[in-house]
Design a protein around this motif. Structure first.
Motif, PDB file in Angstrom:
ATOM      1  N   UNK A 202      -4.437   7.340   8.327  1.00  0.00           N
ATOM      2  CA  UNK A 202      -4.750   8.295   9.392  1.00  0.00           C
ATOM      3  C   UNK A 202      -5.887   7.789  10.272  1.00  0.00           C
ATOM      4  N   UNK A 203      -6.906   7.194   9.643  1.00  0.00           N
ATOM      5  CA  UNK A 203      -8.039   6.680  10.417  1.00  0.00           C
ATOM      6  C   UNK A 203      -7.612   5.523  11.302  1.00  0.00           C
ATOM      7  N   UNK A 204      -6.806   4.611  10.762  1.00  0.00           N
ATOM      8  CA  UNK A 204      -6.375   3.450  11.544  1.00  0.00           C
ATOM      9  C   UNK A 204      -5.468   3.860  12.705  1.00  0.00           C
TER      10      UNK A 204
ATOM     11  N   UNK B 251       0.825  -1.209   0.000  1.00  0.00           N
ATOM     12  CA  UNK B 251       0.000   0.000   0.000  1.00  0.00           C
ATOM     13  C   UNK B 251       0.862   1.263   0.000  1.00  0.00           C
ATOM     14  N   UNK B 252       1.967   1.249   0.752  1.00  0.00           N
ATOM     15  CA  UNK B 252       2.841   2.422   0.771  1.00  0.00           C
ATOM     16  C   UNK B 252       3.480   2.684  -0.586  1.00  0.00           C
ATOM     17  N   UNK B 253       3.902   1.628  -1.268  1.00  0.00           N
ATOM     18  CA  UNK B 253       4.509   1.800  -2.589  1.00  0.00           C
ATOM     19  C   UNK B 253       3.480   2.272  -3.601  1.00  0.00           C
ATOM     20  N   UNK B 254       2.266   1.740  -3.538  1.00  0.00           N
ATOM     21  CA  UNK B 254       1.210   2.190  -4.451  1.00  0.00           C
ATOM     22  C   UNK B 254       0.894   3.668  -4.226  1.00  0.00           C
ATOM     23  N   UNK B 255       0.792   4.064  -2.950  1.00  0.00           N
ATOM     24  CA  UNK B 255       0.480   5.465  -2.647  1.00  0.00           C
ATOM     25  C   UNK B 255       1.587   6.389  -3.131  1.00  0.00           C
TER      26      UNK B 255
ATOM     27  N   UNK C 236      -3.098   7.875  -3.600  1.00  0.00           N
ATOM     28  CA  UNK C 236      -2.308   8.333  -2.462  1.00  0.00           C
ATOM     29  C   UNK C 236      -3.200   8.939  -1.387  1.00  0.00           C
ATOM     30  N   UNK C 237      -4.149   9.765  -1.814  1.00  0.00           N
ATOM     31  CA  UNK C 237      -5.053  10.403  -0.850  1.00  0.00           C
ATOM     32  C   UNK C 237      -5.896   9.380  -0.114  1.00  0.00           C
ATOM     33  N   UNK C 238      -6.441   8.408  -0.852  1.00  0.00           N
ATOM     34  CA  UNK C 238      -7.299   7.398  -0.231  1.00  0.00           C
ATOM     35  C   UNK C 238      -6.520   6.546   0.774  1.00  0.00           C
ATOM     36  N   UNK C 239      -5.343   6.076   0.377  1.00  0.00           N
ATOM     37  CA  UNK C 239      -4.556   5.234   1.274  1.00  0.00           C
ATOM     38  C   UNK C 239      -4.085   6.029   2.488  1.00  0.00           C
TER      39      UNK C 239
ATOM     40  N   UNK D  86       2.458   2.112  10.073  1.00  0.00           N
ATOM     41  CA  UNK D  86       3.759   2.788  10.129  1.00  0.00           C
ATOM     42  C   UNK D  86       4.665   2.317   8.994  1.00  0.00           C
ATOM     43  N   UNK D  87       4.604   1.035   8.665  1.00  0.00           N
ATOM     44  CA  UNK D  87       5.401   0.522   7.545  1.00  0.00           C
ATOM     45  C   UNK D  87       4.947   1.165   6.240  1.00  0.00           C
ATOM     46  N   UNK D  88       3.641   1.313   6.072  1.00  0.00           N
ATOM     47  CA  UNK D  88       3.122   1.941   4.852  1.00  0.00           C
ATOM     48  C   UNK D  88       3.568   3.397   4.735  1.00  0.00           C
TER      49      UNK D  88
END
Length: 309
Positions: free
Chosen positions: A145-147, A125-129, A137-140, A181-183
């Motif tokens: 932030x929510x999690x 997910x981090x690489x895709x964003x 990027x905004x959605x991920x 945090x990894x993302x």
């Protein structure tokens, strides 16, 4: 007429060019060899790796050599340490060494499962964003932030209680709260790497998003991914212990290091061996994986010129 010495020297055959020793010395070493050499020069990391493997062996194969079953409750109640029971027995007569082996195995299984799942989800997910940017990027980022504002331990405890306290349920729940945090770190590194010439060249040549991410971006983030994976192991050990300590993690008849501490913390002054055994294993696991991650970070970093002892 004497011959010209310079001419004789020029005509004489010289030593063979590129002897075997010179060729071997100049041969390029594989990247894996360099990484392995850097890691094994990191004495603290190597020592931690040995201790970690011994702890894993203690939990995984130790029961095969220990003659007392984890379910055997034929011992007396709260027996002190002895030759038959090196760590004594618990309140129902079960051998504490057998309990400690079982708890170590389950805690290690949970920690490794959490680290693998959280790293896979976070890196993807981090690489895709970071690479696609825009709406993705905004959605991920908003999901992250929510999690992050959700009280993870409380929600994890509720979910584990609702779906039984099996070790794999605990692992899945902890992994679902351990990837954010990894993302974020992966996203930041991807944003930086995506501006490099080789990424732009790969994109311009028509490479797919999956190819660019997993062929070009991820291999250049191995160092940070490895460090974050090891930190995830340490965090999972501590999180599982916290959940089990408050009764919301692994449930009886299974056991874990946190559950053993929960059952015996009241004996810390009268029968300290019941508490300190699992406590020391938890601390040792957390320290070892952190030092291993430090050594792997230095080993994978191509800019590393001096390995710390």
């Amino acid at each position: 007429m004497p011959s010209d010495p310079m001419l004789l020297t020029a005509n004489q055959p010289g030593p063979p060019i590129g002897t075997a020793s010179e060729f071997d010395a100049s041969k390029a070493r594989k990247q894996s060899t360099l990484i392995r050499q850097r890691f094994f020069r990191h004495k603290l990391a190597v020592t931690s790796l040995i201790v970690f493997l011994l702890i894993v062996a203690f939990g995984m194969i130790g029961p095969l050599f220990w003659g007392i079953s984890v379910d055997d409750s034929s011992g007396g109640r709260f027996e002190p340490p002895s030759a038959e029971h090196p760590l004594g027995t618990n309140q129902i007569g079960k051998d504490m060494l057998a309990q400690l082996m079982r708890g170590t195995r389950l805690s290690v299984q949970i920690a490794l499962t959490v680290a693998v799942l959280a790293t896979l989800v976070g890196v993807t997910l981090g690489a895709l964003a970071g690479y696609l940017r825009g709406f993705v990027d905004t959605a991920i980022s908003r999901v992250i932030d929510l999690m992050l504002i959700i009280p993870a331990i409380a929600v994890a405890g509720i979910l584990v209680k609702a779906f039984s306290g099996s070790w794999y349920v605990v692992a899945l729940v902890l992994a679902s709260f351990g990837w954010m945090s990894i993302a974020r770190i992966t996203r930041g590194e991807t944003l930086s790497l995506s501006q490099r010439e080789f990424i732009e060249a790969a994109s311009a040549s028509g490479a797919t998003t999956r190819w660019v991410i997993f062929r070009h971006l991820v291999p250049n983030m191995v160092g940070s991914i490895t460090v974050n994976a090891t930190l995830a192991i340490a965090l999972a050990v501590l999180s599982e212990a916290a959940l089990s300590f408050i009764g919301l993690g692994v449930q009886i008849p299974d056991t874990s290091l946190g559950l053993i501490i929960s059952e015996n913390y009241a004996q810390i002054t009268t029968r300290p061996w019941l508490f300190w055994g699992p406590f020391v294993v938890i601390v040792a696991l957390s320290l070892c994986v952190n030092f291993i991650g430090d050594g792997l970070r230095d080993a994978f970093d191509p800019r590393q010129t001096k390995v710390r002892a």
